[in-house]
Scaffold this active site. Structure first.
Site, PDB file in Angstrom:
ATOM      1  N   CYS A  18      92.072  50.183 -35.355  1.00 36.46           N
ATOM      2  CA  CYS A  18      93.536  50.120 -35.343  1.00 36.46           C
ATOM      3  C   CYS A  18      93.956  49.982 -33.888  1.00 36.46           C
ATOM      4  CB  CYS A  18      94.088  51.416 -35.942  1.00 36.46           C
ATOM      5  SG  CYS A  18      95.874  51.596 -35.835  1.00 36.46           S
ATOM      6  N   CYS A  70      97.062  43.280 -33.472  1.00 36.75           N
ATOM      7  CA  CYS A  70      97.381  44.155 -34.601  1.00 36.75           C
ATOM      8  C   CYS A  70      96.486  43.734 -35.756  1.00 36.75           C
ATOM      9  CB  CYS A  70      98.848  44.017 -34.978  1.00 36.75           C
ATOM     10  SG  CYS A  70      99.296  44.893 -36.494  1.00 36.75           S
TER      11      CYS A  70
HETATM   12  N1  DGL Z   1      96.720  49.084 -37.781  1.00 35.41           N
HETATM   13  C1  DGL Z   1      97.888  48.976 -36.944  1.00 35.41           C
HETATM   14  C2  DGL Z   1      97.538  48.258 -35.634  1.00 35.41           C
HETATM   15  O1  DGL Z   1      96.558  47.533 -35.527  1.00 35.41           O
HETATM   16  C3  DGL Z   1      99.010  48.221 -37.625  1.00 35.41           C
HETATM   17  C4  DGL Z   1      99.671  48.987 -38.736  1.00 35.41           C
HETATM   18  C5  DGL Z   1     100.329  50.262 -38.288  1.00 35.41           C
HETATM   19  O2  DGL Z   1     101.373  50.210 -37.606  1.00 35.41           O
HETATM   20  O3  DGL Z   1      99.765  51.304 -38.613  1.00 35.41           O
HETATM   21  O4  DGL Z   1      98.261  48.400 -34.681  1.00 35.41           O
END
Ligand code: DGL
Length: 281
Positions: A69, A204
């Protein structure tokens, strides 16, 4: 066993690439769906939730965890690596580590990998402006520009927060609306700079699903860095360098979620391309 953690199902885009690169290794995926999204959460929440998720993965038998993430990687990982993990290690003497997806992405875009030098730098001298699209929290930390400039101070980094994009992809809003959002964010970025970016980071987990829309909205010839593939390459090299982390070799797959609901099945299919047997974490 290798753990892969994300705020939700978006990290499946990374997880798939890891499994394709290392099919014989054992993997457990953990999505913190109960607390997703992380992108607008206060940093202290992201830190606490990331530590809790890593504890869960370590309890499952992982010695190495990938924080798949971006938001968790940029907010929490440095402190976790420098403070939390070393303190934890003293408890039972077992080496455990967590690595993220930001540094592999930066290595891919700058051409400068771990302990690499000269020739890779030459290869990417062309890349003088890099654009980063990410959640608001990721952009606020400045992690991408800071880490890129450590390796390549000559590069200009421009960032664009896309606060509505991950949520819209999750909610399955019509593609036409997603295209308009992508065009809006790309337009906002291009209006702020007087040059065309050479490379673009989609920072993201959700954005690989709309990489084609970014490619269409960006000027022709801009290189898009594929974070899942970059992370998979980095993990392979990391495991070669660190045989102390037992990644298994039975090809086991476990999928855990802190808040699985059957309503999420279409979303999982979107990120994974198929149904997946998620268990309660
Ligand atoms: N997984 C998050 C990221 O890569 C995106 C989704 C979220 O905001 O939790 O930043």
């Amino acid at each position: 066993m290798i753990g892969v953690f994300d705020s939700g199902f978006g990290g499946l885009t990374v997880h798939r690439a890891l499994i394709e690169a290392l099919p014989e290794r054992d993997f457990v995926y953990l999505g913190d769906n109960r607390n997703a999204p992380y992108g607008a959460r206060p940093p202290i929440d992201v830190l606490n939730l990331t530590c809790a998720a890593l504890e869960r993965l370590f309890a499952e038998g992982c010695t190495l965890a990938i924080v798949a993430c971006n938001t968790a990687s940029v907010v929490a990982l440095r402190w976790i690596q420098q403070q939390w993990l070393p303190a934890r290690r003293h408890d039972d003497g077992v080496a455990r580590n967590a690595i993220g997806i930001v540094i592999p992405t930066i290595e891919a875009v700058t051409g400068i990998g771990w302990q690499e030098g000269g020739s890779a730098v030459q290869e990417t001298k062309r890349s003088s402006t890099i654009a980063v699209f990410a959640t608001r929290r990721t952009v606020q930390t400045g992690c991408y520009p800071i880490e890129i400039r450590k390796r390549r101070p000559d590069i200009t980094v421009v960032q664009q927060a896309c606060p509505e994009l991950a949520g819209s992809i999750e909610r399955g809003v019509p593609r036409r609306e997603i295209r308009e959002l992508v065009e809006q964010y790309v337009g906002e970025l291009l209006n702020r700079i007087d040059t065309t970016p050479d490379s673009v980071i989609l920072g993201c987990t959700h954005y690989p699903l709309v990489a084609d829309l970014f490619a269409a909205a960006l000027p022709r010839g801009v290189r898009i860095i594929h974070q899942p593939e970059a992370t998979a390459r980095a993990l392979k090299l990391y495991l070669d360098r660190h045989p102390e982390y037992d990644a298994g070799n039975a090809g086991r797959r476990i999928f855990l979620s802190t808040g699985f609901s059957h309503e999420a099945l279409p979303l999982i299919e979107k990120f994974w391309g198929d149904k997946l047997p998620f268990l309660d974490a």
